[in-house]
Design a protein around this motif. Structure first.
Motif, mmCIF file in Angstrom:
data_model
loop_
_atom_site.group_PDB
_atom_site.id
_atom_site.type_symbol
_atom_site.label_atom_id
_atom_site.label_comp_id
_atom_site.label_asym_id
_atom_site.label_seq_id
_atom_site.Cartn_x
_atom_site.Cartn_y
_atom_site.Cartn_z
ATOM 1 N N MET A 107 0.783 -1.418 0.014
ATOM 2 C CA MET A 107 0.030 -0.073 -0.058
ATOM 3 C C MET A 107 0.923 1.240 0.065
ATOM 4 S SD MET A 107 -3.089 -1.456 2.592
ATOM 5 C CE MET A 107 -4.106 -0.017 2.207
ATOM 6 N N LYS A 108 1.896 1.055 0.742
ATOM 7 C CA LYS A 108 2.848 2.484 0.870
ATOM 8 C C LYS A 108 3.790 2.605 -0.338
ATOM 9 C CE LYS A 108 3.233 2.417 5.793
ATOM 10 N NZ LYS A 108 3.882 1.877 6.862
ATOM 11 N N ALA A 109 4.436 1.505 -0.927
ATOM 12 C CA ALA A 109 5.608 1.664 -1.852
ATOM 13 C C ALA A 109 4.662 1.631 -3.363
ATOM 14 C CB ALA A 109 6.418 0.438 -1.636
ATOM 15 N N LEU A 110 3.672 0.909 -3.260
ATOM 16 C CA LEU A 110 3.037 0.890 -4.633
ATOM 17 C C LEU A 110 1.603 1.434 -4.902
ATOM 18 C CD1 LEU A 110 4.311 -2.832 -5.381
ATOM 19 C CD2 LEU A 110 5.309 -0.716 -6.354
ATOM 20 N N ASN A 111 1.006 1.883 -3.807
ATOM 21 C CA ASN A 111 -0.265 2.739 -3.735
ATOM 22 C C ASN A 111 -1.475 1.815 -4.191
ATOM 23 O OD1 ASN A 111 1.799 4.805 -5.024
ATOM 24 N ND2 ASN A 111 0.777 5.700 -3.684
ATOM 25 N N PHE A 112 -1.339 0.419 -3.626
ATOM 26 C CA PHE A 112 -2.322 -0.403 -3.580
ATOM 27 C C PHE A 112 -3.560 0.216 -2.596
ATOM 28 C CE2 PHE A 112 0.092 -3.280 -5.884
ATOM 29 C CZ PHE A 112 -0.773 -3.812 -7.038
ATOM 30 N N TYR A 113 -4.822 0.006 -3.084
ATOM 31 C CA TYR A 113 -5.882 0.321 -2.248
ATOM 32 C C TYR A 113 -6.335 -1.151 -1.513
ATOM 33 C CZ TYR A 113 -5.923 4.481 -4.958
ATOM 34 O OH TYR A 113 -5.491 5.524 -5.892
ATOM 35 N N MET A 114 -7.048 -1.034 -0.300
ATOM 36 C CA MET A 114 -7.512 -2.103 0.230
ATOM 37 C C MET A 114 -9.039 -2.232 0.134
ATOM 38 S SD MET A 114 -7.114 -3.054 4.383
ATOM 39 C CE MET A 114 -5.401 -3.309 4.255
ATOM 40 N N ALA A 115 -9.439 -3.254 -0.380
ATOM 41 C CA ALA A 115 -10.815 -3.530 -0.582
ATOM 42 C C ALA A 115 -11.415 -4.363 0.791
ATOM 43 C CB ALA A 115 -11.295 -4.431 -1.764
ATOM 44 N N GLU A 116 -10.710 -5.298 1.054
ATOM 45 C CA GLU A 116 -11.191 -6.105 2.307
ATOM 46 C C GLU A 116 -9.990 -6.383 3.338
ATOM 47 O OE1 GLU A 116 -14.427 -8.657 1.805
ATOM 48 O OE2 GLU A 116 -15.064 -7.485 -0.228
ATOM 49 N N HIS A 162 -17.624 -16.689 -2.256
ATOM 50 C CA HIS A 162 -17.082 -16.043 -1.222
ATOM 51 C C HIS A 162 -17.769 -15.047 -0.475
ATOM 52 C CE1 HIS A 162 -13.307 -17.865 -2.839
ATOM 53 N NE2 HIS A 162 -13.189 -17.358 -3.979
ATOM 54 N N GLY A 163 -17.510 -15.084 0.892
ATOM 55 C CA GLY A 163 -18.079 -13.968 1.443
ATOM 56 C C GLY A 163 -17.425 -12.901 1.310
ATOM 57 N N ILE A 164 -15.979 -13.005 1.363
ATOM 58 C CA ILE A 164 -14.779 -11.907 1.122
ATOM 59 C C ILE A 164 -14.919 -11.713 -0.499
ATOM 60 C CG2 ILE A 164 -12.506 -11.259 1.051
ATOM 61 C CD1 ILE A 164 -12.263 -13.240 3.560
ATOM 62 N N ALA A 196 -14.746 -1.739 -7.251
ATOM 63 C CA ALA A 196 -14.033 -1.081 -6.153
ATOM 64 C C ALA A 196 -13.397 0.255 -6.536
ATOM 65 C CB ALA A 196 -12.970 -1.806 -5.829
ATOM 66 N N TYR A 197 -13.721 1.310 -5.698
ATOM 67 C CA TYR A 197 -13.132 2.501 -6.184
ATOM 68 C C TYR A 197 -12.228 2.695 -4.840
ATOM 69 C CZ TYR A 197 -16.771 3.094 -9.207
ATOM 70 O OH TYR A 197 -17.798 3.018 -10.194
ATOM 71 N N PRO A 198 -11.221 3.775 -4.919
ATOM 72 C CA PRO A 198 -10.135 4.215 -4.007
ATOM 73 C C PRO A 198 -10.838 4.734 -2.747
ATOM 74 C CG PRO A 198 -9.266 4.788 -6.091
ATOM 75 C CD PRO A 198 -10.769 4.233 -6.201
ATOM 76 N N ASP A 199 -12.011 5.461 -2.832
ATOM 77 C CA ASP A 199 -12.343 5.914 -1.476
ATOM 78 C C ASP A 199 -13.587 4.926 -1.084
ATOM 79 O OD1 ASP A 199 -14.494 5.908 -3.514
ATOM 80 O OD2 ASP A 199 -15.309 7.897 -3.171
ATOM 81 N N MET A 200 -13.711 3.598 -1.252
ATOM 82 C CA MET A 200 -14.570 2.829 -0.572
ATOM 83 C C MET A 200 -14.203 2.447 0.854
ATOM 84 S SD MET A 200 -14.147 -1.064 -2.029
ATOM 85 C CE MET A 200 -14.654 -2.171 -0.518
ATOM 86 N N PRO A 201 -15.250 2.392 1.687
ATOM 87 C CA PRO A 201 -14.664 2.034 3.172
ATOM 88 C C PRO A 201 -14.297 0.534 3.349
ATOM 89 C CG PRO A 201 -17.102 3.001 3.022
ATOM 90 C CD PRO A 201 -16.386 2.684 1.576
ATOM 91 N N VAL A 202 -13.135 0.484 3.935
ATOM 92 C CA VAL A 202 -12.595 -0.983 3.923
ATOM 93 C C VAL A 202 -13.685 -1.992 4.767
ATOM 94 C CG1 VAL A 202 -10.703 -2.538 4.740
ATOM 95 C CG2 VAL A 202 -10.271 -0.367 3.871
ATOM 96 N N VAL A 203 -14.004 -3.204 3.935
ATOM 97 C CA VAL A 203 -14.697 -4.191 4.386
ATOM 98 C C VAL A 203 -13.796 -5.067 5.476
ATOM 99 C CG1 VAL A 203 -15.952 -6.355 3.943
ATOM 100 C CG2 VAL A 203 -16.337 -4.231 2.656
ATOM 101 N N THR A 204 -14.153 -5.418 6.633
ATOM 102 C CA THR A 204 -13.534 -6.069 7.695
ATOM 103 C C THR A 204 -14.089 -7.214 8.022
ATOM 104 O OG1 THR A 204 -12.449 -4.107 8.616
ATOM 105 C CG2 THR A 204 -12.425 -5.582 9.907
ATOM 106 N N TRP A 205 -13.408 -8.161 8.171
ATOM 107 C CA TRP A 205 -13.755 -9.735 8.620
ATOM 108 C C TRP A 205 -12.776 -10.229 9.742
ATOM 109 C CZ3 TRP A 205 -17.490 -12.668 6.112
ATOM 110 C CH2 TRP A 205 -17.885 -12.144 4.849
ATOM 111 N N THR A 206 -13.600 -10.552 10.692
ATOM 112 C CA THR A 206 -12.835 -11.082 11.910
ATOM 113 C C THR A 206 -12.628 -12.552 11.831
ATOM 114 O OG1 THR A 206 -15.047 -11.460 13.201
ATOM 115 C CG2 THR A 206 -14.036 -9.458 13.615
ATOM 116 N N VAL A 207 -11.426 -12.823 12.329
ATOM 117 C CA VAL A 207 -10.913 -14.526 12.219
ATOM 118 C C VAL A 207 -12.210 -15.557 12.407
ATOM 119 C CG1 VAL A 207 -9.595 -16.134 13.031
ATOM 120 C CG2 VAL A 207 -8.744 -14.070 12.582
ATOM 121 N N ASP A 208 -12.886 -15.156 13.762
ATOM 122 C CA ASP A 208 -14.010 -16.127 14.056
ATOM 123 C C ASP A 208 -15.145 -16.300 12.801
ATOM 124 O OD1 ASP A 208 -14.995 -13.728 14.353
ATOM 125 O OD2 ASP A 208 -16.450 -14.241 16.012
#
Lengths: 308, 160
Positions: free
Chosen positions: A167-176, A245-247, A272-284
């Motif tokens: 994300m820092k070195a190559l400017n990837f955006y996070m979807a999930e 996939h859920g994810i 997916a857009y760069p301004d999308m809120p990140v989707v989070t999954w918990t391990v459980d």
């Protein structure tokens, strides 16, 4: 910085049986064989216009040799080279033609030890369709007839570090992302994008330098079913699916090429857009995140541990 | 269990079959042979790989999960330790999951192997980095759902 990385351009994999892999990618996946030089064969899908998207190389081991991401401009390439160096990456410049049909670019290792290349140009050969008044698909597709590659998923012994570096070195955006629990902000797996799909590259915990799978796009769920028919008819070793996939909300079948490299046919998901809120999954909740229909919970362990 | 080192095809035993050996090549027994694995007796039939025998007669039975693995010599999920007998293994497998040294010590991949004689084998435990991170949390959830305790440690993946 201009627009940076555009998309996943090529996946270069190793095989322990080049002839069997050639039949798999050409006759089962329906890719076009573009060239064959000594120990490697170059393929592209029918809806791709650059010279190749998959390179298969004979070796005494399976796995990922390297991955190539296409960058918009040479200014972007220079800027990304600086960023990679600023974040501790050792960069090698490669010249035009060093990679067959690929222009000049840069090569470096990401923190997980995977080799990544960035380039701006590859010889364009055009799609299997005309660009003037085209029909929706070409005649004579073999097997699955996949239109394009979509993404890859790699494993890392320090996944958080690898994710943050990309994300820092190559400017990837996070979807999930996957976190330990709802109070944690530390991603231990992530689905990252530069195009408009939920992932161009994903990272899960596992051994460094290994590939979990790379994926072909298919147009819809019915194409996934048809792919399953083709796999069974051709005795392709199916891993899991058809599933949801859920994810990423994708739909999928996982299967193996003749060297044991996992492939996926994938459809669905979302834009997916760069301004999308990140989707989070918990391990459980990860069992549903990985396979939404897997109420028996019997697949996750072997599915995550087997990599090449 | 034999203490002899595994034999390679370039070191054949003179005068009869070796008691324990891994040959490289496409040979197989001409008739069904017995496969002893983790206390169970299976029957291998000519024309099938050893992993096919395991999938048809061992995995998915008596509480065991289905076999997960590539069956293409790449992932190492079907790695076995040869205790007795002789097998032939095809050469198209990944040395990332079975280096020559390990093969010479008596380990091989079931998906690339066919028995030459009756054999006795056991599974080789494998590391799963993903489950070392996630396994405890996933199992806690499952145990909580059936009213059991929690707090188990992640363990190695074993097919045994």
């Amino acid at each position: 910085m201009g627009e940076g990385i555009m998309r996943l351009g090529y996946v270069h994999i190793r095989t322990t049986d080049l002839e069997a892999s050639r039949r798999h990618y050409r006759d089962v996946m329906g890719m076009q064989e573009m060239a064959c030089h000594n120990d490697r064969v170059y393929f592209k899908c029918w809806d791709e216009y650059d010279h190749h998207s998959v390179v298969v190389q004979q070796s005494d081991r399976a796995g990922l040799e390297k991955m190539g991401f296409k960058v918009h401009t040479y200014d972007d390439l220079d800027a990304l080279e600086k960023q990679v160096m600023q974040h501790g990456g050792a960069v090698t410049r490669f010249s035009e033609g060093e990679n067959y049909k690929v222009g000049q670019g840069i090569r470096f290792e990401i923190p997980s030890g995977h080799v990544m290349e960035l380039y701006v140009e590859m010889e364009q050969v055009g799609k299997a369709l005309p660009s003037l008044n085209p029909p929706p698909y070409p005649e004579g597709l073999k097997g699955v007839g996949a239109p394009r590659i979509d993404h890859l998923l790699i494993t890392s012994e320090k996944p958080t570090e690898t994710i943050e570096w990309l994300m820092k070195a190559l400017n990837f955006y996070m979807a999930e992302r996957v976190v330990e629990n709802e109070h944690s902000d530390k991603p231990i797996a992530a689905w990252l994008f530069r195009s408009n799909t939920p992932h161009d590259i994903a990272i899960i915990p596992g051994p460094d330098k290994k590939i979990h799978h790379f994926a072909f796009w298919l147009d819809d769920w019915f194409e996934i079913r048809k792919a399953g028919d083709v796999f069974s008819k051709n005795d392709v070793s199916i891993d899991v699916g058809p599933e949801r996939h859920g994810i990423t909300r994708g739909q999928t079948i996982y299967y193996f090429d003749p060297a044991g490299n996992r492939n996926e046919v994938f459809t669905g998901g979302y834009i997916a857009y760069p301004d999308m809120p990140v989707v989070t999954w918990t391990v459980d909740q990860l069992d549903r995140g990985i396979f939404y229909f897997n109420h028996r919970k019997e697949w996750i362990e072997g599915f995550t541990s087997n990599v090449t | 269990m034999s203490a002899e080192p595994a034999r390679r095809e370039d070191a054949p035993e003179s005068g009869g079959e070796p008691r324990r050996g891994i040959l490289i090549g496409e040979a197989e027994a001409e008739r069904p042979v017995r496969v002893s694995v983790e206390g169970e007796e299976l029957v291998w039939h000519p024309g099938e790989s050893l992993v096919a025998t395991l999938m048809a007669q061992y995995f998915g039975r008596r509480g065991r999960g289905a076999f997960m693995g590539c069956r293409e010599g790449g992932c190492g999920a079907c790695k076995l330790e040869l205790l007795e007998g002789v097998v032939a293994m095809r050469p198209n497998y990944s040395k990332d999951v079975l280096e020559d040294e390990e093969r010479e010590s008596g380990r091989f991949l079931a998906c690339r192997a066919r028995p030459i004689t009756d054999i006795s084998v056991r599974f080789v435990p494998r590391r799963n980095v993903f489950f070392e991170l996630y396994g405890r949390r996933l199992r806690e959830k499952e145990r909580a759902a059936v009213g059991e305790g929690s707090g188990t440690q992640p363990e190695e993946v074993s097919h045994g």
